[in-house]
Design a protein around this motif. Structure first.
Motif, PDB file in Angstrom:
ATOM      1  N   VAL A  62       0.851  -1.185   0.000  1.00 17.25           N
ATOM      2  CA  VAL A  62       0.000   0.000   0.000  1.00 17.25           C
ATOM      3  C   VAL A  62       0.886   1.235   0.000  1.00 17.25           C
ATOM      4  CG1 VAL A  62      -1.760   1.297   1.250  1.00 17.25           C
ATOM      5  CG2 VAL A  62      -1.842  -1.211   1.200  1.00 17.25           C
ATOM      6  N   LYS A  71      -0.706  -0.367  -4.629  1.00 17.61           N
ATOM      7  CA  LYS A  71      -1.998   0.307  -4.715  1.00 17.61           C
ATOM      8  C   LYS A  71      -2.019   1.479  -3.760  1.00 17.61           C
ATOM      9  CE  LYS A  71      -4.295  -2.753  -1.365  1.00 17.61           C
ATOM     10  NZ  LYS A  71      -5.452  -3.661  -1.127  1.00 17.61           N
ATOM     11  N   PHE A  78      -4.928   4.405  -2.062  1.00 20.32           N
ATOM     12  CA  PHE A  78      -6.346   4.727  -1.887  1.00 20.32           C
ATOM     13  C   PHE A  78      -6.569   6.204  -2.179  1.00 20.32           C
ATOM     14  CE2 PHE A  78     -10.142   5.873   0.558  1.00 20.32           C
ATOM     15  CZ  PHE A  78     -11.021   4.900   0.089  1.00 20.32           C
ATOM     16  N   TRP A 102      -9.461   2.105  -4.603  1.00 18.17           N
ATOM     17  CA  TRP A 102      -8.065   1.719  -4.662  1.00 18.17           C
ATOM     18  C   TRP A 102      -7.582   1.840  -6.097  1.00 18.17           C
ATOM     19  CZ3 TRP A 102      -5.069   1.112  -0.519  1.00 18.17           C
ATOM     20  CH2 TRP A 102      -5.649   0.808   0.706  1.00 18.17           C
TER      21      TRP A 102
END
Length: 731
Positions: free
Chosen positions: A152, A173, A175, A237
């Motif tokens: 992340v 990824k 957000f 995402w």
């Protein structure tokens, strides 16, 4: 990295030739989050009989909603947005089965749809049981490769990572928060294990068919490279893939960072919105608490609108029915639009059951509210995130979605947009006032635009020449239009092959008035004392006439009762008429004949309830009645020791013409009817069947006297002859 593979399958479906959207077989899958590879396994097969020929199967793919397809090349309704679907063709030639794979890297998570169909239908009306259609089967299976521990990327925090080899790309990824106006991705410190200049390809976003707006950059050397995105998808995402383009044995170390630009939304206070909602529903007493705060809040909102990047307008979603939603603005249907910042409306379509209809957005400009005559209100309808820069470029696009533009002005005050099968997501309507000579000209101007937005199963309910049908695939519901009277298109608005009103009236008159040919058969039956048979023919003529008057696709329609009831009575009368005619020709005893009449009618009624269009519902009673007739004729012939019927005139002038007409009628009914010629071929069927009945009815019994109305009607005074007088004579 740990990868997990998953497999999803659905049952095979029998394909149909295409005439409307209901003929396309739909498959609905859900792709999980963090999927890096999607593989479709498409299996098509056909039967082994001689009726099976080479066939081409068309398969359509789409993300978020069922595919919008147009195999017939018809026109879509005005103001409808159409983007070609992604499709492939699978050919079944000599092989009985065909297996095809379709791979998609970094697919978008969510709903995916597949639609498959055969080529255009030939239009021939096939009687069930006369021909055996070739079965073409199609099945879609889905394999996904999912990354369980995808790194992340936190906003503003540099993250070092290593690309092991070109064969193993790196997936991360990030957000995207709500109200993110922009995103900037930066790649730093790209170094290889061999101390050479590195080349890395960066792919931002996921693939969404039929159109994919992935952003790709190639970074070379140690120089920092970056990519800026306007209006990234909110509250989702965002997947980022880094792929090394260098030597296969070299590791690549990179450092990446993502940052967001926040957008400060401005809107009316939620308390004030609910106060206005309560006022509209329950009503407030004059001078009640809260009513005095409305002008103050409104004035504060106007004074501070310069510091906001957008102005939110509260919208209430009101569910009406299946795939039927109405959006209601709390502050009224009229929306104030300014030039400083866009006005934003949220249209919630993320329930997963809203993508099977049509989203309709209508704008109406209040001309008196615009002080500048040359000003234009530009609008944009987009999914996932709104367009926040209509003034600068007038471009209706976000980071990964191409929106649908609209505009209204004093010269053109109305605009409408129809989005067919909108994808499952949050949709946004952005409006902004634009002046041709610059925004400074209209900083103080304001325009009032009335907004109507709703989701409907079928736009305009498919019009007067279409029927809106609710289709289902497992638990998913979607709608489609079935057109009539030659009309076509998605919403039955294409009149290229439409029948004129005169042609529709002619078709109705032919199909209804041709049933009057039963009148000679009824007259013959009454003249020969076959009153039960005449009653059956009258019943058939009546219900066939009004069934075809109700069955017409155009404007010339008249239904005296429920359509299904009329259809059942028409089919029942037709089969029973054949049954009683053949039994009448058999010349069995009256008591046996009437028992067979009643028993056969009850059995025919039962079989029609089970399968109304089955060919054996007509052929079964006919064959059984023919067996009875032949047996009776053989019995009469053996008893009389000559052929029965004995008169050659009976054979030449009645039986042979009647049998010929019956065979021609069956041939027309079973092999010649199509959708185009139905109205006159079926009328010919009516005429031939009615005429054959008049020829085939046997003559009346010899002991029956012909109808003589003068003898039946007695006078008031009559001299009677005493036939018993001679009994008392004395001789």
């Amino acid at each position: 990295s740990l990868y997990v593979s998953e497999y999803f399958s659905q049952s095979a479906q029998k394909l149909s030739f295409y005439s409307w959207y209901g003929n396309a077989k739909l498959f609905h899958f859900h792709v999980p989050e963090d999927t890096v590879l999607l593989r479709w396994l498409l299996q098509a097969s056909r039967g082994k009989g001689p009726e099976c020929t080479s066939m081409e199967i068309t398969v359509h793919f789409r993300y978020g909603a069922p595919p919008v397809i147009n195999p017939l090349g018809t026109r879509f309704p005005a103001n409808a947005t159409v983007r070609p679907s992604y499709n492939i063709s699978i050919t079944l030639s000599s092989a009985v089965q065909n297996t095809t794979f379709v791979n998609i890297t970094t697919p978008a998570a969510g709903d995916w749809f597949i639609a498959a169909h055969l080529p255009e239908a030939a239009g021939r009306i096939e009687v069930k049981g006369f021909s055996t259609p070739c079965p073409y089967m199609f099945q879609a299976d889905m394999f996904v490769l999912r990354l369980t521990d995808m790194p992340v990327l936190e906003p503003g925090v540099p993250m070092p990572q290593t690309i092991v080899s070109p064969a193993k790309p790196l997936h991360v990824k990030v957000f995207v928060p709500k109200h993110a106006a922009g995103m900037r991705f930066e790649l730093r410190s790209c170094v290889t294990s061999e101390q050479k200049s590195c080349t890395v390809r960066v792919v931002l976003g996921s693939i969404m068919l039929p159109q994919s707006f992935q952003r790709i950059i190639t970074c070379t050397g140690n120089v920092n490279c970056s990519l800026a995105l306007d209006s990234p998808p909110w509250e989702k995402w965002l997947q980022i893939m880094l792929e090394s383009l260098g030597a296969a044995s070299a590791n690549v170390s990179v450092e990446m960072v993502a940052s967001f630009t926040a957008c400060r939304p401005g809107s009316t206070s939620s308390f004030l919105n609910f106060s206005s909602l309560n006022q509209s529903q329950a009503g407030l007493r004059p001078g009640a608490a809260g009513s005095s705060t409305l002008p103050t809040g409104a004035s504060r909102n106007v004074s501070n609108k310069r510091s906001f990047c957008l102005q939110n307008q509260p919208v209430v979603r009101e569910d009406l029915d299946v795939v039927s939603v109405r959006y209601r603005l709390l502050n009224g249907p009229s929306v104030p639009v300014h030039s400083i910042s866009p006005t934003l409306l949220l249209l919630n379509l993320n329930t997963g059951m809203d993508s099977g209809g049509s989203l309709v957005v209508s704008l109406l400009l209040n001309k008196t509210s615009v002080s500048l005559g040359n000003a234009t209100v530009v609008a944009c309808v987009s999914a996932a995130s709104p367009v926040l820069s209509l003034t600068a470029t007038q471009n209706c696009s976000t980071a990964f979605f191409q929106g649908y533009p609209l505009s209204v002005s004093t010269s053109s005050a109305e605009a409408m947009l129809i989005v067919l099968y909108p994808q499952t997501d949050d949709w946004f309507l952005s409006l902004q006032l634009i002046c041709p000579k610059g925004q400074g000209e209209c900083n103080a101007a304001e325009a009032k635009v009335t907004v109507f937005a709703y989701l409907t199963p079928c736009f305009n309910d498919c019009g007067p020449y279409g029927q809106c049908s609710l289709l289902r695939r497992h638990g998913y519901l979607y709608a489609g239009c079935s057109c009539k009277a030659g009309w076509g298109g998605w919403s039955c608005t294409d009149d290229t092959k439409a029948q004129s009103v005169g042609a529709q009236n002619l078709a109705t008159l032919l199909l209804t008035l041709s049933n009057l040919m039963f009148l000679p058969a009824i007259a013959v039956a009454i003249y020969r004392y076959y009153l039960v048979e005449a009653s059956v023919y009258t019943y058939t003529m009546f219900f066939s006439t009004f069934y075809h008057a109700c069955d017409q696709p155009g404007v010339a329609v008249m239904c005296i009762m429920d359509y299904d009831t009329l259809q059942y009575c028409d089919f029942l009368g037709s089969v029973v008429s054949i049954w009683v005619t053949i039994l009448c020709m058999s010349r069995v005893k009256k008591i046996l004949k009437y028992v067979l009449f009643i028993l056969g009618t009850l059995l025919i009624a039962m079989s029609l309830q089970l399968d109304r269009r089955g060919v054996w519902n007509m052929m079964g009673p006919c064959l059984f009645a023919l067996v009875i007739m032949i047996a009776a004729w053989v019995y009469h012939g053996v008893k009389r020791r000559h052929c029965y019927p004995s008169s050659w005139k009976r054979w030449v002038f009645y039986l042979l013409p009647g049998i010929t007409l019956a065979f021609i009628a069956i041939s027309v009914y079973a092999f010649m009817e199509t959708n185009e010629n139905y109205y006159y071929t079926h009328s010919i069927w009516h005429v031939l069947v009615a005429c054959s009945v008049a020829f085939l009815l046997p003559p009346r019994d010899k002991h029956k006297k012909p109808w003589a109305w003068s003898q039946k009607l007695t006078c008031r005074y009559q001299i009677c002859q005493n036939d018993r007088e001679e009994l008392y004579a004395v001789t």
